[in-house]
Design a protein around this motif. Structure first.
Motif, PDB file in Angstrom:
ATOM      1  N   TYR A   1     -31.932  -4.894  15.416  1.00 12.15           N
ATOM      2  CA  TYR A   1     -32.831  -5.937  15.893  1.00 12.15           C
ATOM      3  C   TYR A   1     -34.067  -6.121  15.009  1.00 12.15           C
ATOM      4  CZ  TYR A   1     -30.264  -5.574  20.348  1.00 12.15           C
ATOM      5  OH  TYR A   1     -29.299  -5.556  21.315  1.00 12.15           O
ATOM      6  N   GLY A   2     -34.626  -5.004  14.538  1.00  8.88           N
ATOM      7  CA  GLY A   2     -35.913  -5.104  13.845  1.00  8.88           C
ATOM      8  C   GLY A   2     -36.065  -4.214  12.639  1.00  8.88           C
ATOM      9  N   GLY A   3     -34.957  -3.696  12.092  1.00  6.54           N
ATOM     10  CA  GLY A   3     -35.028  -2.903  10.882  1.00  6.54           C
ATOM     11  C   GLY A   3     -35.771  -1.589  11.056  1.00  6.54           C
ATOM     12  N   PRO A   4     -36.209  -0.986   9.954  1.00  9.86           N
ATOM     13  CA  PRO A   4     -36.873   0.323  10.004  1.00  9.86           C
ATOM     14  C   PRO A   4     -38.108   0.345  10.905  1.00  9.86           C
ATOM     15  CG  PRO A   4     -36.301  -0.237   7.750  1.00  9.86           C
ATOM     16  CD  PRO A   4     -36.058  -1.460   8.556  1.00  9.86           C
ATOM     17  N   GLU A   5     -38.890  -0.742  10.893  1.00  7.68           N
ATOM     18  CA  GLU A   5     -40.137  -0.751  11.675  1.00  7.68           C
ATOM     19  C   GLU A   5     -39.863  -0.613  13.170  1.00  7.68           C
ATOM     20  OE1 GLU A   5     -41.060  -2.548   7.756  1.00  7.68           O
ATOM     21  OE2 GLU A   5     -39.470  -2.878   9.232  1.00  7.68           O
ATOM     22  N   LEU A   6     -38.899  -1.385  13.683  1.00  2.00           N
ATOM     23  CA  LEU A   6     -38.591  -1.281  15.114  1.00  2.00           C
ATOM     24  C   LEU A   6     -37.903   0.050  15.425  1.00  2.00           C
ATOM     25  CD1 LEU A   6     -38.675  -2.548  17.884  1.00  2.00           C
ATOM     26  CD2 LEU A   6     -36.474  -3.662  17.400  1.00  2.00           C
ATOM     27  N   LEU A   7     -37.108   0.553  14.499  1.00  2.00           N
ATOM     28  CA  LEU A   7     -36.469   1.852  14.710  1.00  2.00           C
ATOM     29  C   LEU A   7     -37.522   2.949  14.840  1.00  2.00           C
ATOM     30  CD1 LEU A   7     -33.997   3.711  14.849  1.00  2.00           C
ATOM     31  CD2 LEU A   7     -34.053   3.829  12.344  1.00  2.00           C
ATOM     32  N   VAL A   8     -38.497   2.960  13.929  1.00  2.00           N
ATOM     33  CA  VAL A   8     -39.571   3.958  13.994  1.00  2.00           C
ATOM     34  C   VAL A   8     -40.329   3.829  15.304  1.00  2.00           C
ATOM     35  CG1 VAL A   8     -41.798   4.621  12.995  1.00  2.00           C
ATOM     36  CG2 VAL A   8     -39.838   4.209  11.500  1.00  2.00           C
ATOM     37  N   HIS A   9     -40.652   2.594  15.687  1.00  3.65           N
ATOM     38  CA  HIS A   9     -41.390   2.358  16.934  1.00  3.65           C
ATOM     39  C   HIS A   9     -40.590   2.862  18.138  1.00  3.65           C
ATOM     40  CE1 HIS A   9     -44.378   0.688  19.499  1.00  3.65           C
ATOM     41  NE2 HIS A   9     -43.708  -0.397  19.867  1.00  3.65           N
ATOM     42  N   THR A  10     -39.270   2.654  18.109  1.00  2.00           N
ATOM     43  CA  THR A  10     -38.406   3.096  19.209  1.00  2.00           C
ATOM     44  C   THR A  10     -38.340   4.620  19.280  1.00  2.00           C
ATOM     45  OG1 THR A  10     -37.072   1.081  19.010  1.00  2.00           O
ATOM     46  CG2 THR A  10     -36.073   2.945  20.165  1.00  2.00           C
ATOM     47  N   VAL A  11     -38.195   5.267  18.136  1.00  2.50           N
ATOM     48  CA  VAL A  11     -38.157   6.731  18.102  1.00  2.50           C
ATOM     49  C   VAL A  11     -39.489   7.297  18.610  1.00  2.50           C
ATOM     50  CG1 VAL A  11     -38.049   8.756  16.592  1.00  2.50           C
ATOM     51  CG2 VAL A  11     -36.422   6.879  16.275  1.00  2.50           C
ATOM     52  N   GLU A  12     -40.588   6.721  18.172  1.00  4.63           N
ATOM     53  CA  GLU A  12     -41.894   7.206  18.631  1.00  4.63           C
ATOM     54  C   GLU A  12     -42.041   7.008  20.132  1.00  4.63           C
ATOM     55  OE1 GLU A  12     -44.756   6.765  14.675  1.00  4.63           O
ATOM     56  OE2 GLU A  12     -44.796   5.168  16.193  1.00  4.63           O
ATOM     57  N   ARG A  13     -41.605   5.854  20.657  1.00  2.77           N
ATOM     58  CA  ARG A  13     -41.732   5.570  22.095  1.00  2.77           C
ATOM     59  C   ARG A  13     -40.914   6.553  22.936  1.00  2.77           C
ATOM     60  NH1 ARG A  13     -42.318   0.929  25.421  1.00  2.77           N
ATOM     61  NH2 ARG A  13     -43.829   0.227  23.860  1.00  2.77           N
ATOM     62  N   ASN A  14     -39.729   6.940  22.456  1.00  2.00           N
ATOM     63  CA  ASN A  14     -38.835   7.777  23.260  1.00  2.00           C
ATOM     64  C   ASN A  14     -39.020   9.279  23.046  1.00  2.00           C
ATOM     65  OD1 ASN A  14     -36.531   6.003  24.708  1.00  2.00           O
ATOM     66  ND2 ASN A  14     -37.195   4.981  22.828  1.00  2.00           N
TER      67      ASN A  14
ATOM     68  N   ASP B   1     -41.168  -0.136   1.268  1.00  2.00           N
ATOM     69  CA  ASP B   1     -41.050  -1.390   2.005  1.00  2.00           C
ATOM     70  C   ASP B   1     -41.350  -1.275   3.494  1.00  2.00           C
ATOM     71  OD1 ASP B   1     -40.233  -2.484  -0.386  1.00  2.00           O
ATOM     72  OD2 ASP B   1     -38.090  -2.386   0.076  1.00  2.00           O
ATOM     73  N   VAL B   2     -41.527  -0.073   4.006  1.00  2.00           N
ATOM     74  CA  VAL B   2     -41.596   0.119   5.455  1.00  2.00           C
ATOM     75  C   VAL B   2     -43.034   0.348   5.927  1.00  2.00           C
ATOM     76  CG1 VAL B   2     -40.741   1.493   7.401  1.00  2.00           C
ATOM     77  CG2 VAL B   2     -39.268   1.095   5.409  1.00  2.00           C
ATOM     78  N   ASP B   3     -43.481  -0.504   6.845  1.00  2.00           N
ATOM     79  CA  ASP B   3     -44.805  -0.396   7.454  1.00  2.00           C
ATOM     80  C   ASP B   3     -44.658   0.328   8.792  1.00  2.00           C
ATOM     81  OD1 ASP B   3     -47.331  -0.629   8.487  1.00  2.00           O
ATOM     82  OD2 ASP B   3     -47.320  -2.830   8.621  1.00  2.00           O
ATOM     83  N   LEU B   4     -45.012   1.596   8.815  1.00  2.00           N
ATOM     84  CA  LEU B   4     -44.820   2.397  10.026  1.00  2.00           C
ATOM     85  C   LEU B   4     -45.688   1.911  11.187  1.00  2.00           C
ATOM     86  CD1 LEU B   4     -44.705   6.006   8.484  1.00  2.00           C
ATOM     87  CD2 LEU B   4     -42.786   4.508   9.064  1.00  2.00           C
ATOM     88  N   ALA B   5     -46.771   1.238  10.877  1.00  2.00           N
ATOM     89  CA  ALA B   5     -47.695   0.787  11.930  1.00  2.00           C
ATOM     90  C   ALA B   5     -47.492  -0.685  12.289  1.00  2.00           C
ATOM     91  CB  ALA B   5     -49.140   1.026  11.485  1.00  2.00           C
ATOM     92  N   ALA B   6     -46.347  -1.250  11.926  1.00  2.00           N
ATOM     93  CA  ALA B   6     -46.120  -2.683  12.125  1.00  2.00           C
ATOM     94  C   ALA B   6     -46.245  -3.098  13.584  1.00  2.00           C
ATOM     95  CB  ALA B   6     -44.739  -3.055  11.590  1.00  2.00           C
ATOM     96  N   TYR B   7     -45.835  -2.222  14.523  1.00  2.00           N
ATOM     97  CA  TYR B   7     -45.850  -2.581  15.940  1.00  2.00           C
ATOM     98  C   TYR B   7     -47.074  -2.049  16.682  1.00  2.00           C
ATOM     99  CZ  TYR B   7     -41.155  -4.536  15.744  1.00  2.00           C
ATOM    100  OH  TYR B   7     -40.064  -5.337  15.459  1.00  2.00           O
ATOM    101  N   GLY B   8     -47.880  -1.218  16.008  1.00  2.00           N
ATOM    102  CA  GLY B   8     -49.061  -0.667  16.670  1.00  2.00           C
ATOM    103  C   GLY B   8     -48.672   0.240  17.830  1.00  2.00           C
ATOM    104  N   ASP B   9     -49.650   0.562  18.680  1.00  2.00           N
ATOM    105  CA  ASP B   9     -49.402   1.368  19.890  1.00  2.00           C
ATOM    106  C   ASP B   9     -48.620   2.635  19.561  1.00  2.00           C
ATOM    107  OD1 ASP B   9     -49.423   2.108  22.553  1.00  2.00           O
ATOM    108  OD2 ASP B   9     -47.600   0.968  23.038  1.00  2.00           O
ATOM    109  N   ARG B  10     -49.150   3.423  18.616  1.00  2.00           N
ATOM    110  CA  ARG B  10     -48.452   4.608  18.157  1.00  2.00           C
ATOM    111  C   ARG B  10     -48.950   5.863  18.877  1.00  2.00           C
ATOM    112  NH1 ARG B  10     -48.171   5.267  11.963  1.00  2.00           N
ATOM    113  NH2 ARG B  10     -46.155   6.176  12.550  1.00  2.00           N
ATOM    114  N   PRO B  11     -48.086   6.896  18.970  1.00  2.00           N
ATOM    115  CA  PRO B  11     -48.540   8.165  19.565  1.00  2.00           C
ATOM    116  C   PRO B  11     -49.603   8.803  18.674  1.00  2.00           C
ATOM    117  CG  PRO B  11     -46.131   8.091  19.352  1.00  2.00           C
ATOM    118  CD  PRO B  11     -46.675   6.951  18.555  1.00  2.00           C
TER     119      PRO B  11
END
Length: 382
Positions: free
Chosen positions: A192-205, A94-104
């Protein structure tokens, strides 16, 4: 001298020559001659006589055994293939890892984000009460771990849920407005945004690209622990926590699913708060992996047993996760538990630090950046 042919034609035998005794039907057959007369037929498979029939029976028996073996082998292949296929369909991708784009950019090795959530899916109202799993709305994480595998070994890094991080801008589903990037707890990103936002946050930090995501809720956690017969843990003190329901005495115990869930959730008796809970979760995960690796209790998604079924039923993964990827992840965790890897936490500069969002845990900027850089380039970590 009388010719032997004359004797067979009715002539008298030579003096001293033995003759076969006569019967009512005439002379008896010569005893020793019969075996010699038929001995050569045993060497001739084309013979129509008795030895040929025995040979044929043996050949038919061998053919039947071969056919039976082939049929059994075929059934095993079909059963394994069918079970494997069934397990593939159980994964909730169910999880789209690229949902937010701008990935490392992709680094070296493979990075998994392993999450324990407070999802109550699969629990009845009575279960929720019995497991002390009620309270609070929304969806939150109870544990987060970053698993890195590569040529220089495996590392399992705890990411405390109260970590003070930068949560990227997002759509606020409650107001419909775009929220700007802000500082908040890591756990808040999941709310706030489920797995997709969590993944995006971990990648950003961290600067690490997450290759795979795996999440399990309360029901799955309890079912796995119970399916493998419990997990042995040794405690250095009594633990009694009203909120999680933990009530454990000092010493060694085999924790069932309910007790294990209470243990990994409790933090109010931990001097280091959420950091202490993260350490307990790592200890428990190691003990769980070691127990699951024992013969008869193996939890390997490609070896479908009760424990694997219990986990697959409530597991949520990313869209690209295969059963083989999941098995690789689990074996990596088992390797760390067996000493073939490292367990560590993000270096911190302080915990219980007050902020507008509550008390938080702050990462040591320099040391944590060095850790994540080592993981990105698959270098040995300290």
């Amino acid at each position: 001298m009388t010719d032997p042919l004359d004797r067979r034609a009715g002539g008298a035998p030579h003096p001293g020559e033995q003759t076969a005794p006569e019967t009512a039907q005439g002379p008896a057959r010569e005893g020793p001659a019969a075996p010699e007369r038929y001995a050569d037929f045993a060497e001739r498979p084309s013979s129509r006589y008795g030895p040929r029939r025995a040979h044929a029976r043996r050949s038919k028996t061998r053919r039947r055994l071969r056919r039976t073996s082939l049929v059994l082998a075929g059934l095993v292949v079909l059963a394994v293939g069918g079970t494997y296929g069934w397990a593939e369909t159980r994964l909730q991708r169910d999880v789209d890892l690229a949902a937010y784009g701008d990935r490392p950019p992709a680094g070296e090795g493979t990075n998994y984000l392993i999450v324990g959530s407070d999802s109550r899916d699969g629990l009845s109202d009575d279960d929720v009460q019995d497991l002390h799993a009620g309270g609070g709305g929304g969806r939150r994480t109870d544990s987060m771990m970053l698993l890195h595998t590569g040529v220089h070994g495996t590392s399992l890094v705890s990411l405390p849920r109260d970590s003070w991080v930068e949560v990227p801008g997002r759509l606020d589903t409650l107001t419909g407005k775009i929220k700007r990037t802000e500082r908040d707890k890591l756990n808040a990103a999941f709310s706030y945004g489920g797995p997709e936002l969590l993944v995006h946050t971990v990648e950003r930090n961290t600067g690490l690209r997450i290759d795979h995501y795996a999440e399990i809720g309360f029901a799955g956690f309890v079912n796995i622990v119970d399916a493998i017969g419990g997990v042995r843990m040794c405690l250095d003190r009594d633990i009694k926590d009203k909120k999680s329901g933990a009530d454990l005495r000092k010493g060694c115990h085999v924790l069932n699913g309910k007790q294990a869930l209470a243990f990994v959730r409790q933090r109010h008796q931990e001097r280091e708060g959420d950091l202490g809970r993260s350490k307990n979760q790592q200890k428990f995960l190691s003990a769980l992996a070691q127990q699951a690796a024992k013969p008869g209790t193996l939890f390997d998604p490609t070896e479908i047993g009760p424990a694997a079924q219990a986990g697959l039923d409530t597991l949520i993964v990313d869209e690209d996760m295969s059963l083989r990827d999941l098995a690789d992840m689990f074996r990596a965790v088992q390797g760390v538990a067996g000493g073939k890897g490292k367990q560590l936490g993000v270096p911190v500069s302080g915990f219980g630090v007050p902020t507008p969002k509550g008390n938080v845990l702050k990462w040591d900027a320099e040391k944590s950046a060095r850790l994540f850089d080592d993981l990105r380039h698959d270098r040995p970590v300290g």
